[in-house]
Design a protein around this motif. Structure first.
Motif, PDB file in Angstrom:
ATOM      1  N   MET A 152       2.655   5.954  37.884  1.00  0.00           N
ATOM      2  CA  MET A 152       3.193   7.104  36.899  1.00  0.00           C
ATOM      3  C   MET A 152       2.233   8.093  36.912  1.00  0.00           C
ATOM      4  SD  MET A 152       4.329   4.575  33.562  1.00  0.00           S
ATOM      5  CE  MET A 152       4.830   6.102  32.767  1.00  0.00           C
ATOM      6  N   ASP A 209       4.682  11.616  33.652  1.00  0.00           N
ATOM      7  CA  ASP A 209       5.609  10.478  33.254  1.00  0.00           C
ATOM      8  C   ASP A 209       5.075   9.776  32.043  1.00  0.00           C
ATOM      9  OD1 ASP A 209       7.061  10.980  35.426  1.00  0.00           O
ATOM     10  OD2 ASP A 209       5.665   9.711  36.978  1.00  0.00           O
ATOM     11  N   LYS A 210       3.709   9.690  32.008  1.00  0.00           N
ATOM     12  CA  LYS A 210       3.146   9.050  30.961  1.00  0.00           C
ATOM     13  C   LYS A 210       3.450   9.797  29.635  1.00  0.00           C
ATOM     14  CE  LYS A 210      -0.798   6.932  33.519  1.00  0.00           C
ATOM     15  NZ  LYS A 210      -1.943   7.086  33.775  1.00  0.00           N
ATOM     16  N   PHE A 265       6.074  11.664  29.057  1.00  0.00           N
ATOM     17  CA  PHE A 265       7.302  11.613  28.715  1.00  0.00           C
ATOM     18  C   PHE A 265       7.596  10.234  28.076  1.00  0.00           C
ATOM     19  CE2 PHE A 265      11.808  10.067  30.109  1.00  0.00           C
ATOM     20  CZ  PHE A 265      12.552  11.034  29.476  1.00  0.00           C
ATOM     21  N   ILE A 266       6.959   9.304  28.450  1.00  0.00           N
ATOM     22  CA  ILE A 266       7.422   7.872  27.851  1.00  0.00           C
ATOM     23  C   ILE A 266       6.640   7.959  26.424  1.00  0.00           C
ATOM     24  CG2 ILE A 266       6.857   5.357  27.844  1.00  0.00           C
ATOM     25  CD1 ILE A 266       8.985   6.191  29.843  1.00  0.00           C
ATOM     26  N   THR A 267       5.477   8.434  26.332  1.00  0.00           N
ATOM     27  CA  THR A 267       5.000   8.618  24.983  1.00  0.00           C
ATOM     28  C   THR A 267       5.811   9.287  23.930  1.00  0.00           C
ATOM     29  OG1 THR A 267       2.493   8.335  26.012  1.00  0.00           O
ATOM     30  CG2 THR A 267       2.882   9.306  23.736  1.00  0.00           C
ATOM     31  N   ILE A 295       8.912   9.413  23.951  1.00  0.00           N
ATOM     32  CA  ILE A 295      10.007   8.674  23.367  1.00  0.00           C
ATOM     33  C   ILE A 295       9.552   7.700  22.342  1.00  0.00           C
ATOM     34  CG2 ILE A 295      11.753   6.752  24.309  1.00  0.00           C
ATOM     35  CD1 ILE A 295      11.657   8.230  27.045  1.00  0.00           C
ATOM     36  N   GLN A 296       8.268   7.156  22.737  1.00  0.00           N
ATOM     37  CA  GLN A 296       7.677   6.172  21.617  1.00  0.00           C
ATOM     38  C   GLN A 296       7.541   6.687  20.350  1.00  0.00           C
ATOM     39  OE1 GLN A 296       4.528   4.643  23.965  1.00  0.00           O
ATOM     40  NE2 GLN A 296       6.036   2.966  25.003  1.00  0.00           N
TER      41      GLN A 296
END
Length: 556
Positions: free
Chosen positions: A47, A51-52, A54-56, A58-59
């Motif tokens: 990642m 990318d990280k 982006f996921i963060t 979302i969370q």
């Protein structure tokens, strides 16, 4: 003819060259694409920072919502269960606070890894809160008499920066009461015994009538339920509870205009709850069998664990009737009958079973009756205590953790009522003088019965007696004495809050050696473990704070 053949050959040659060039272009394009894919695949399964991020995002987007539990089925069911156990309404924000409040704490302090406090932890918090409130009231009254406590528990230092101890006890330096007090105390004991026994019998009579007791001549005695019958009935009760819980999930909305559907649902739900109530055998006469059928049903662990799920479907009156029956038949409980097994220092399968049953009782049965006791008036608590004194061996009951739990519940509830009397606006909410006198009689009778056996309330004392009878070479597992003694200190703190000056003097005299032993162990370095040392001081302070004292004032 020859020229035409030559033209065809040139055309074929040109077409062949075109196809070759096209093939070469496609091959070059394929090689470039393969090289690009190979270049991009260097970071496969890794990642990047983007990318990280982006996921963060979302969370975090799920966390910043105002109501993250609104559509969480398990959170809603869990909250409904806790609301019903505490006897509070769904709209009460003190019970379950979602959204900006975060979590499902229900206004209670979380311990450990987000675990909900059990019944005993709630009781510990309530006793500590009651004791602290009592100390604050006495501090406001400005009672200063530290010199009168000199010699009661050893030497008391005058450097306490907290609250000066209030004048509670008149004890000589040798710990004995003044001679001219003995004869009057004996006559008062006779009066307390007579009035207390009469009040207890009257309370027991009222409790028996509330439970539908019949005349001995009309009573049909039966054999107690067998283990097979008990388990068969419990399976049926579990089926009923599952059906009722499914009905609750299918309940029509409150603003539904389909009155026919609402009426059908109410009728079906009421009929199922009545079947559940009948299956519990609560209304079976008291003397039908020993143990009572209801007690037989909550003897297995699965019966104890079923009670909290049943409690949220029963009415307040039904829960009060169940509590009255439980108090009347308290001595028939397995956790009381076999509690003496826990006093053995040698581990055994029977001891592990009783320990597990005791923990289940405290976590399930006591948890279920907490809301009922929390709403009880002074007259009701007096009646329940009288019923317990009349129908049980209070000495044996008080030497069990369930017995101490129920007694501490009663004493804590009365102290809450007394504290609320100072802030009550409506005079009709206050207990009457007759109810107050009735409680005093019941408490004095309880104190008189327990006073000669106060030291034997401590599991550590009973374990020491058991250890003395064993051969010196007998291997003994490590014992957590302070954890075992903590419920006793909590009960004694609640007892001290209600005691008169003379009764507090008797408490200090009876427990003097126990208090000094714990303080000396903690302050003189006899205990290497810091956690154990703090536990000893904490236990003693539970009791001393109720007397307006602190362990820091005692030097040994």
């Amino acid at each position: 003819m020859q020229a035409s053949t030559q033209e065809e050959q040139e055309a074929l040659r040109a077409e062949a060259m075109r196809r070759i060039m096209e093939t070469e272009r496609m091959e070059e394009k394929r090689r470039r694409k393969a090289a690009k894919i190979a270049h991009m695949s260097r970071y496969n399964d890794l990642m990047t920072q983007s990318d990280k991020d982006f996921i963060t995002r979302i969370q975090v987007s799920q966390l910043v919502t105002q109501d993250p539990y609104a559509e969480d089925f398990y959170a809603q069911v869990y909250g409904a269960i806790l609301r019903s156990r505490l006897g509070l309404q769904a709209a009460d924000e003190r019970v379950l606070k979602f959204g900006s409040g975060g979590g499902v704490g229900l206004g209670l302090a979380q311990k450990g890894a987000g675990r909900r406090p059990n019944a005993m932890q709630k009781m510990e918090q309530q006793v500590e809160r009651i004791v602290n409130n009592a100390r604050l009231r006495e501090k406001e009254k400005g009672l200063h008499a530290s010199h009168s406590l000199q010699g009661a528990l050893g030497k008391t230092s005058g450097r306490s920066y907290k609250a000066a101890p209030r004048q509670l006890l008149q004890v000589n330096a040798n710990g004995s009461a003044s001679p001219n007090m003995g004869h009057a105390h004996i006559s008062k004991e006779d009066a307390i015994r007579q009035h207390g026994e009469g009040a207890a019998k009257e309370a027991a009579k009222m409790g028996a009538e509330a439970l539908g007791a019949t005349h001995p001549d009309d009573l049909v005695r039966k054999d107690p339920l067998t283990t097979k019958e008990t388990l068969f009935i419990l399976e049926h009760l579990y089926d009923l509870v599952l059906n009722i819980e499914q009905l609750r999930r299918e309940q029509p909305p409150e603003d539904s205009e389909d009155f026919e559907a609402v009426g059908i649902w109410n009728a079906h739900y009421g009929e199922s709850v009545q079947q559940l109530w009948d299956g519990l055998r609560v209304m079976v006469p008291l003397e039908t069998s020993n143990p009572h059928p209801f007690i037989s049903l909550i003897t297995p662990a699965k019966g104890k664990k079923l009670l909290p799920r049943i409690a949220r479907h029963l009415s307040s009156q039904q829960m009060l009737t169940m509590l009255t029956l439980l108090v009347a038949c308290f001595s028939q409980m397995d956790v009381v009958i076999y509690a003496s097994i826990l006093d053995s220092p040698i581990e055994s399968p029977e001891q592990k079973e009783i320990e597990a049953q005791t923990q289940t009782f405290l976590g399930s049965v006591i948890q279920s009756i907490l809301p009922v006791v929390a709403k009880a008036g002074l007259r009701l608590v007096s009646g329940l205590l009288g019923l317990l004194l009349e129908r049980s061996d209070i000495i044996a009951v008080s030497q069990t953790r369930p017995g101490l739990a129920i007694l501490t519940l009663f004493l804590s509830r009365v102290e809450v009522i007394k504290q609320s009397m100072t802030t009550a606006i409506d005079i009709y909410e206050l207990p009457t003088e007759e109810e107050t006198e009735q409680w005093e009689l019941m408490f004095n009778h309880l104190f008189q019965l327990l006073h000669p056996n106060l030291l034997y309330l401590f599991p550590s004392t009973r374990l020491q007696i058991a250890l003395a009878s064993l051969p010196p070479t007998t291997p003994v597992p490590p014992l957590h004495i302070d954890a075992l003694d903590q419920p006793v200190w909590q009960f004694l703190a609640a007892l001290a809050l209600h005691a008169s000056n003379e009764q507090q003097q008797a408490l200090v005299t009876a427990l003097r050696e126990k208090v000094l032993e714990n303080v000396a162990s903690a302050n003189k370095g006899w205990v290497a473990d810091e956690e154990e040392r703090l536990a000893k001081l904490g236990n003693v302070n539970l009791f001393l704070h109720a007397l307006g004292l602190d362990s820091s004032q005692i030097t040994v």
